[in-house]
Design a protein around this motif. Structure first.
Motif, PDB file in Angstrom:
ATOM      1  N   ALA A 163       1.012   4.115  -2.921  1.00 52.18           N
ATOM      2  CA  ALA A 163       0.750   5.517  -2.580  1.00 52.18           C
ATOM      3  C   ALA A 163       1.742   6.452  -3.270  1.00 52.18           C
ATOM      4  O   ALA A 163       1.465   7.641  -3.411  1.00 52.18           O
ATOM      5  N   GLN A 164       2.880   5.915  -3.683  1.00 50.31           N
ATOM      6  CA  GLN A 164       3.868   6.752  -4.361  1.00 50.31           C
ATOM      7  C   GLN A 164       3.564   6.951  -5.841  1.00 50.31           C
ATOM      8  O   GLN A 164       4.129   7.841  -6.480  1.00 50.31           O
TER       9      GLN A 164
ATOM     10  N   CYS B 201       0.118   6.421  -7.253  1.00 52.36           N
ATOM     11  CA  CYS B 201      -1.306   6.507  -7.575  1.00 52.36           C
ATOM     12  C   CYS B 201      -2.042   7.247  -6.472  1.00 52.36           C
ATOM     13  O   CYS B 201      -1.735   7.084  -5.294  1.00 52.36           O
ATOM     14  N   GLN B 202      -3.014   8.052  -6.867  1.00 53.57           N
ATOM     15  CA  GLN B 202      -3.742   8.848  -5.875  1.00 53.57           C
ATOM     16  C   GLN B 202      -4.766   8.032  -5.107  1.00 53.57           C
ATOM     17  O   GLN B 202      -5.253   8.471  -4.073  1.00 53.57           O
ATOM     18  N   TYR B 203      -5.137   6.852  -5.608  1.00 57.09           N
ATOM     19  CA  TYR B 203      -6.205   6.081  -4.972  1.00 57.09           C
ATOM     20  C   TYR B 203      -5.764   5.620  -3.573  1.00 57.09           C
ATOM     21  O   TYR B 203      -4.613   5.243  -3.370  1.00 57.09           O
ATOM     22  N   ASP B 204      -6.704   5.628  -2.643  1.00 55.93           N
ATOM     23  CA  ASP B 204      -6.415   5.184  -1.283  1.00 55.93           C
ATOM     24  C   ASP B 204      -6.564   3.660  -1.219  1.00 55.93           C
ATOM     25  O   ASP B 204      -7.669   3.141  -1.074  1.00 55.93           O
TER      26      ASP B 204
ATOM     27  N   ILE C 198       0.843  -1.203   0.000  1.00 57.81           N
ATOM     28  CA  ILE C 198       0.000   0.000   0.000  1.00 57.81           C
ATOM     29  C   ILE C 198       0.876   1.250   0.000  1.00 57.81           C
ATOM     30  O   ILE C 198       0.594   2.226  -0.713  1.00 57.81           O
ATOM     31  N   ALA C 199       1.974   1.211   0.769  1.00 54.05           N
ATOM     32  CA  ALA C 199       2.894   2.352   0.797  1.00 54.05           C
ATOM     33  C   ALA C 199       3.531   2.561  -0.571  1.00 54.05           C
ATOM     34  O   ALA C 199       3.734   3.698  -1.019  1.00 54.05           O
TER      35      ALA C 199
ATOM     36  N   ARG D 198      -5.907   1.590   0.988  1.00 58.93           N
ATOM     37  CA  ARG D 198      -6.375   0.997   2.249  1.00 58.93           C
ATOM     38  C   ARG D 198      -7.838   0.585   2.119  1.00 58.93           C
ATOM     39  O   ARG D 198      -8.317  -0.272   2.856  1.00 58.93           O
TER      40      ARG D 198
END
Lengths: 161, 93
Positions: A92-93, A95-98, A88-89, A100
């Motif tokens: 996050a680098q 893509c803007q999608y969350d 997930i980390a 989690r």
């Protein structure tokens, strides 16, 4: 949780089915049939996403039957599989999608590192990232670099299972 | 980052979309003044505007009623509702 690792899913063959009869063709081939648009269903050897009212994308392994349909076209997608602690980390680098919020079985079509991608979260925890193979070199370089930076390892062969 | 809150696919970065502008119907029979207005003028006042958007990752076209003041998507419009007959133009002699 296992260490972060990346692999190429070269075993998957992609197809686009469109038009009336596409759902019947998938069923006849014994492939899963997702009901809602922009959702996906998977079996042991295949992943099928419904991308329109009568449009489907199918990615099938060697053990699954290819759908027979007049409007069934091969796709040239590359597929990466990302699995393990820290995925997930990593995402996050790029893509803007969350991520989690992303649950196993979820399907998503979004931009990853500026490339149009489809993503599927497998039940086993791996995240499949599919994109046009024209971006293969760029995406492989990028993801290998990020995985190495985050202390993971990459595989050239096999899959994430 | 600016997000577009799409009722169909959720919040997405505006960079994933192409903006195709207001849904407009070309005049079928009109003089030069009407044509000039159609070609050159746009509604710029804040308010609800019916617009076409294209989402590249899904390959989907959307027609939204968007409040250009608040950026809120007021409604998703069926593409069939904005369909129109292609006008038949006569070429002047």
């Amino acid at each position: 949780m296992t260490a972060l690792h990346l692999s190429n899913r070269d075993d998957l063959r992609g197809y686009l089915l469109t038009g009336p009869g596409s759902a019947d063709a998938l069923s006849a081939a014994g492939l899963p049939l997702p009901q809602a648009q922009l959702s996906a269903a998977a079996s042991a050897e295949a992943l099928v996403a419904r991308t329109g009212s009568d449009e489907y994308m199918a990615f099938i392994g060697a053990g699954a039957q290819q759908p027979a349909h007049e409007w069934c076209f091969p796709r040239a997608d590359s597929v990466l599989a990302l699995k393990g602690e820290g995925w997930i980390a990593l995402m996050a680098q790029v893509c803007q999608y969350d991520f989690r919020r992303m649950q196993p079985g979820d399907w998503l079509m979004t931009s990853v590192a500026g490339v149009n991608c489809w993503l599927y979260h497998e039940i086993n925890g791996a995240l499949l990232i599919g994109f046009d193979s024209g971006y293969d070199h760029y995406m492989n370089e990028l993801f290998h670099t990020l995985v190495n930076e985050l202390g993971g390892h990459t595989l050239n062969e096999g899959d994430a299972r | 980052m600016k997000l577009l809150d799409c009722p169909v696919i959720g919040k997405r970065p505006i960079s994933e979309f192409d903006y195709l502008g207001e849904v407009r119907v070309p005049p079928s029979q009109a003089d030069e003044l009407v044509w000039a207005d159609y070609v050159f003028n746009r509604k710029g006042a804040p308010g609800v505007l019916r617009e076409r958007w294209y989402h590249r990752p899904t390959g989907r076209w959307f027609v939204f009623d968007r409040d250009t003041l608040t950026d809120e998507i007021v409604a998703v419009v069926d593409a069939a509702d904005v369909r129109y007959e292609e006008p038949r133009y006569e070429i002047p002699a």
